[in-house]
Design an enzyme around this catalytic site. Structure first.
Site, PDB file in Angstrom:
ATOM      1  N   HIS A  47       0.907  -1.283   0.000  1.00  0.00           N
ATOM      2  CA  HIS A  47       0.041   0.076  -0.092  1.00  0.00           C
ATOM      3  C   HIS A  47       0.888   1.231  -0.029  1.00  0.00           C
ATOM      4  CE1 HIS A  47      -3.753   1.853   0.705  1.00  0.00           C
ATOM      5  NE2 HIS A  47      -3.216   2.689   1.551  1.00  0.00           N
ATOM      6  N   HIS A  93     -10.444   2.560  -0.684  1.00  0.00           N
ATOM      7  CA  HIS A  93     -10.617   1.942   0.482  1.00  0.00           C
ATOM      8  C   HIS A  93     -11.447   0.567   0.483  1.00  0.00           C
ATOM      9  CE1 HIS A  93     -10.505   3.985   4.740  1.00  0.00           C
ATOM     10  NE2 HIS A  93      -9.220   3.743   3.880  1.00  0.00           N
ATOM     11  N   ASN A  94     -11.114  -0.233  -0.369  1.00  0.00           N
ATOM     12  CA  ASN A  94     -11.609  -1.410  -0.743  1.00  0.00           C
ATOM     13  C   ASN A  94     -11.676  -2.417   0.379  1.00  0.00           C
ATOM     14  OD1 ASN A  94     -11.596  -0.282  -3.202  1.00  0.00           O
ATOM     15  ND2 ASN A  94      -9.748  -1.602  -3.932  1.00  0.00           N
ATOM     16  N   ASN A 491      -5.589   7.738 -11.486  1.00  0.00           N
ATOM     17  CA  ASN A 491      -6.112   6.543 -11.805  1.00  0.00           C
ATOM     18  C   ASN A 491      -6.028   5.851 -10.238  1.00  0.00           C
ATOM     19  OD1 ASN A 491      -3.286   6.271 -11.314  1.00  0.00           O
ATOM     20  ND2 ASN A 491      -2.853   5.184 -13.101  1.00  0.00           N
ATOM     21  N   GLY A 528      -2.408   9.257  -8.535  1.00  0.00           N
ATOM     22  CA  GLY A 528      -3.183   7.736  -8.601  1.00  0.00           C
ATOM     23  C   GLY A 528      -2.897   6.925  -7.233  1.00  0.00           C
TER      24      GLY A 528
END
Lengths: 736, 229
Positions: A47, A93-94, A491, A528
């Site tokens: 991340h 923020h999956n 993106n 992105g």
């Protein structure tokens, strides 16, 4: 702090490989303590470090005369003239949203807002791109409900309009929903704030909320696959407080109107660690932090927890010497914490103290520069065969197909969602959700910004490179259709596990396609985010490279909208129609087949056709304009008719293409326009070398596709509007 | 017209209101921070929309008990016009300047859309530019806009002609279909007894410029500008 013994298990729990840990040992010249190990762990997580993606991200075009700041800062910055700049970024923020949809989505919005106002911009628009599982999956409704409420709850409270978005449903997202949030802000181009720390001895200041134990290791969680134990990770999801963020926004902008700030960085993923390391690294300096001075929400917090907490609504800044009191007064007026917690040093190290005792000492440069970068092995995605439209069985009446498509989960109206978002606050929203792109006016100017988010994941799965091109092209086209000149993009690369060569191949393909499109369309990447490991128990999501774009309308009074404006106007189709049915919505919804090669994207044609459309809108020659994408011409016409409450009759079809492919084919680079000066439109199109075809006229209360095939606008509207509210109220539990 | 716009921590539609006031009157409004002890000498006070103090308690409850609202109440008692929109309406009911409460929307969702209203009465300083029964479109954006009061209070409001706006369907008919949030008797905006305080959930300030897709809200601010010169 030295009490914890380093073991291979502890290192593995921190997500570091053996090789990575050996690098840690050589950087430190000794064994790290637990706080230091935690810092390496989060800084080198996927991340924060982009270790799998960095190699490829570097191939994207990022420059242009309009670019003030490309990737590498909190957000990208583009020039919009008259001394003003648009500041924007998208972020995922999956993982948190799947575990705790309301707070996961809310803090996603909060995080991206902070990225934008950290740079000195007032946020003026929020967008979101959402992907959920099969509507029939038991968890989908709960996730939709929570995510939408969370996005609304945060954006509505902080007072930034949520103006555009996109939603897809697909079984591939059953175990991993996607929540990508984008913010667009407005700043003066000579008053942009950056994160580079400087000025030895300058105070390092903490502002915002207190630090608690929430979100510890959120960045590490976002860098791993899910398993059936994922529910246990709920405590790693942060809790949002939009009220405090509103105060933080106003306080920061107030302080930014003075010249007291040297640099500023929000505390997002990996909190105090990544903010302090980034500031020090960019400035080539050291930072000393007295962690006992950090405002704490709970008693008994340790340096490890303080460095890794992802408590929300916090900022770190370096002030000019002697300006602390002035800054403190502003933050205290807004009832926010303000604490001088350290200073800029010459050491080049991140030095951490706890009541005067050293609890961490890491050289910043190697921490950042030695962070792993992998050129992971990848396999190209095999090409799929083209599908001959003549090979498809008869699909029956066109209008029945249209009705079925408009009422399908992916194509139905999203009104149920966007009516829960305050899309009108600030009073500048010129195009609300439901059009090609949202348009927001820039106060006290004649300008407006168009903005949109786009991706067609089924294309990306079938052919990542064409899919990557198409996502960029569609985003670009959506802004062109409002009359805005596209400026730059951000993106959000959502993919599965990059350690699997097939997934990495999807990533590489998408990047190649995006790079080609961004280059040809003069549409550089300025910011992105990458979200990998979107897998549950080995099942990956569809490759979903979401593109967010910002474009400029110099004169908002010339803006085009998609609604038919009057009866008896000529309808023209611009661009070439070959009747491409591979991977189309028609093929999937009507024939039940997710197959074939997706439509190829001719970037030269995109550029040429788009330039013509901008010219037509600028000259006032068109009364409505809509780009064609999912569902092709028939869906485009239906959307224009429903928006304007005026019907249309199609008089001309292609001689060469079967009717269903003509109406539902998804050939790219196409627009439908209406005009009262069709001859002038045709003339300019021919001059520009753009295929143009008069296809019919507006009028009536029905859409007539062929002489014997008509559907009323009322029926179309029911088909389009009814599915989502019915589904969300549980009336259509297991369909699809 | 000299107007003050009260700003609480969490207020977020102050810009929208100030612009609407300027469009109607040509004069700039003055922002008043909730912590400022003295209210300026004005003839209109606006309590705008937002989430005062985050509205983590009942909406408007904390702001309604704030010192600045006690000062607003004194001004209202002295005859100064007070307009509360959305969160401002919630705050005015919490302060006791207006009767009733705003409960959670009947469908339990935040709702943002252009709502059709009818002007129930044009005999007020806030609505004189409209004609009685006129159909107007104002945006709404709220989670707690469901007006509730007991029957006696509602009867009294209606008997004294204090209902200024009601929710209606697209044709302007006041009915259940047009009642977007479940409000008692479709009430969208009411006056106090002395008719110098108006509270309403919809946002006339977001319908004051053709670029916003309509200018129906301008009448409300023009009415005030007319009477307050």
């Amino acid at each position: 702090m030295s009490g914890v013994k380093m073991t291979p298990e502890l290192v593995a729990e921190h997500g570091l490989t053996g090789d990575e840990y050996n690098t840690v040992l050589s950087i430190m010249g000794r064994e790290p303590n637990i706080t230091e190990l935690g810092i390496f762990s989060v800084m080198w997580s996927e991340h924060c470090s982009y270790k799998s993606s960095r190699f490829w991200l570097k191939t994207l075009p990022t420059t242009g005369p309009q670019v003030i700041q490309g990737p590498g800062e909190n957000a990208g910055v583009v020039d919009i003239g008259e001394g003003q700049a648009a500041v924007f970024k998208i972020e995922s923020h999956n993982h948190p949203s799947y575990i705790e949809p309301y707070q996961g989505a809310a803090t996603g919005v909060g995080g991206i807002l902070r990225d934008v106002f950290t740079m000195g911009a007032r946020p003026i628009a929020n967008l979101n791109a959402l992907r959920f599982g099969d509507p029939g999956n038991a968890k989908t409704r709960h996730l939709v409900d929570g995510v939408v409420a969370g996005i609304g709850g945060y954006g509505n409270c902080i007072g930034v309009p949520t103006v555009a978005g996109e939603v897809n449903f697909h079984p591939a997202y059953n175990g991993n929903c996607l929540v990508n949030a984008m913010t667009v802000g407005l700043a003066d181009s000579d008053n942009i704030f950056y994160s580079k720390a400087s000025g030895i001895g300058n105070p390092v200041v903490y502002v915002g909320s207190k630090t608690g134990r929430d979100g510890i290791h959120g960045a590490t969680m976002a860098s791993a696959e899910f398993s059936d134990q994922t529910e246990e990770k709920r405590p790693t999801v942060q809790v949002g407080d939009p009220f405090t963020e509103k105060l933080l926004l106003e306080a920061c902008l107030e302080l930014m109107s003075t010249d007291a700030i040297v640099s500023i960085q929000d505390m997002g993923a990996a909190g105090l660690t990544s903010s302090s390391v980034e500031m020090a690294d960019k400035g080539g300096v050291g930072i000393r932090l007295d962690l006992d001075k950090v405002p704490m929400r709970e008693e008994g917090m340790t340096p490890y927890e303080l460095m890794l907490s992802e408590s929300q609504e916090r900022m770190l800044m370096v002030l000019k010497p002697g300006r602390e009191d002035e800054a403190r007064a502003i933050f205290e007026k807004w009832e926010l914490d303000f604490a001088v917690i350290g200073e800029v040093t010459t050491s080049g190290n991140l030095e951490l103290f706890w009541y005067g005792e050293t609890v961490g000492d890491i050289p910043v440069k190697p921490l950042v520069e030695a962070s792993p970068m992998y050129e992971r092995p990848w396999e190209p995605t095999p090409a799929q065969a083209e599908i001959d439209p003549d090979s498809l069985p008869d699909a029956g009446k066109m209008t029945n197909c249209l009705k079925d498509i408009l009422s399908s989960p992916d194509m139905c109206s999203r009104r149920w969602i966007w009516e829960q978002y305050d899309h009108l606050i600030r009073g500048e929203t010129l195009q609300i959700p439901g059009g090609d792109a949202a348009v927001v006016r820039i106060p006290e100017t004649s300008k407006a910004l168009a903005t949109t988010v786009d991706c067609t994941p089924r294309y990306c799965l079938a052919d990542p490179e064409q899919g990557g091109r198409q996502a960029v092209a569609e985003c670009w086209r959506n802004m062109v259709a409002t009359g805005a000149k596209p400026l730059a993009l951000t993106n959000n690369m959502n993919f599965g596990n990059p350690e699997r060569p097939k997934i990495m191949g999807q990533f590489v393909g998408a990047i190649k396609g995006m790079a080609a499109a961004a280059k040809t369309l003069d549409f550089p990447v300025v910011s992105g985010n990458v979200s990998l490991y979107n897998e549950t128990e080995g099942k990956a999501i569809l490759p979903t490279p979401v593109i967010g774009g910002v474009g400029l309308l110099k004169d908002h009074t010339k803006m085009a909208t998609l609604a038919f404006k009057a009866e008896d106007e000529t309808i023209l189709l611009l661009g070439e129609s070959k009747g491409w049915v591979g991977q189309s919505i028609f093929l999937r919804e009507i024939h039940g087949r997710e197959e074939g090669a997706p439509p190829p994207v001719d970037l030269e044609a995109e550029a040429r056709n788009g330039a013509l459309v901008l010219d037509l809108i600028d000259k006032g020659l068109v009364t409505a304009c809509h780009d064609l994408s999912d569902g092709g011409l028939a869906v485009g016409l239906a959307e224009m008719a429903m928006a304007g409450n005026i019907g249309a009759t199609v008089a001309e079809q292609s001689d060469e293409t079967p009717a269903h492919a003509f109406f539902f084919g998804e050939d790219q680079a196409r627009y439908v326009v209406t005009s009262t000066q069709a001859d002038a439109v045709i003339h300019l199109a021919e001059q520009a070398g753009v295929p143009v075809q008069v296809i019919g006229r507006t009028g009536g209360e029905a859409l007539t596709l062929t002489p014997e095939d008509t559907i009323s606008l009322e029926l179309l509207r029911h088909a389009h509007e009814d599915w989502l509210p019915a589904y969300m109220s549980g009336e259509e539990a297991a369909e699809q | 017209m000299r107007a003050a716009v009260i700003v609480f921590p969490g207020t977020n539609r102050e810009k929208d209101i100030a612009e609407a006031l300027e469009r109607a009157s040509g004069k700039k409004a003055q922002f008043v921070w909730h912590g400022d002890s003295d209210l300026p000498d004005v003839d209109l006070i606006v309590v705008p929309g937002g989430f005062s103090y985050g509205d983590y308690l009942r909406c408007g409850a904390m702001a309604g008990n704030s010192p600045v609202m006690r000062a607003v109440k004194q001004k209202a008692d002295a005859g100064v016009r007070v307009l509360g929109v959305c969160n401002g309406f919630q705050i005015l009911t919490e302060t006791g300047l207006l009767p009733g409460v705003l409960m959670r929307n009947a469908q339990l969702k935040f709702i943002c859309k252009k709502a059709t209203l009818t002007v129930q009465n044009s005999d007020s300083d806030f609505s004189s530019a409209y004609s009685e029964g006129q159909r107007v479109v104002f945006p709404v954006a709220h989670n707690e806009g469901n007006y509730f009061a007991d029957d006696a209070t509602l009867d009294r409001l209606e008997g004294e002609d204090r209902v200024v706006f009601r929710y209606a369907d697209a044709d302007g008919t006041v009915n259940k279909a047009g009642n977007i949030n479940g409000s008692q008797r479709n009430i969208a905006g009411i006056l106090n007894e002395k008719r110098n305080v108006l509270g309403m959930m919809p946002h006339p300030e977001n319908a004051t410029d053709p670029a916003q897709g309509g200018t129906d809200g301008l009448g409300l601010f023009k009415s005030l500008a007319e009477v307050l010169q």
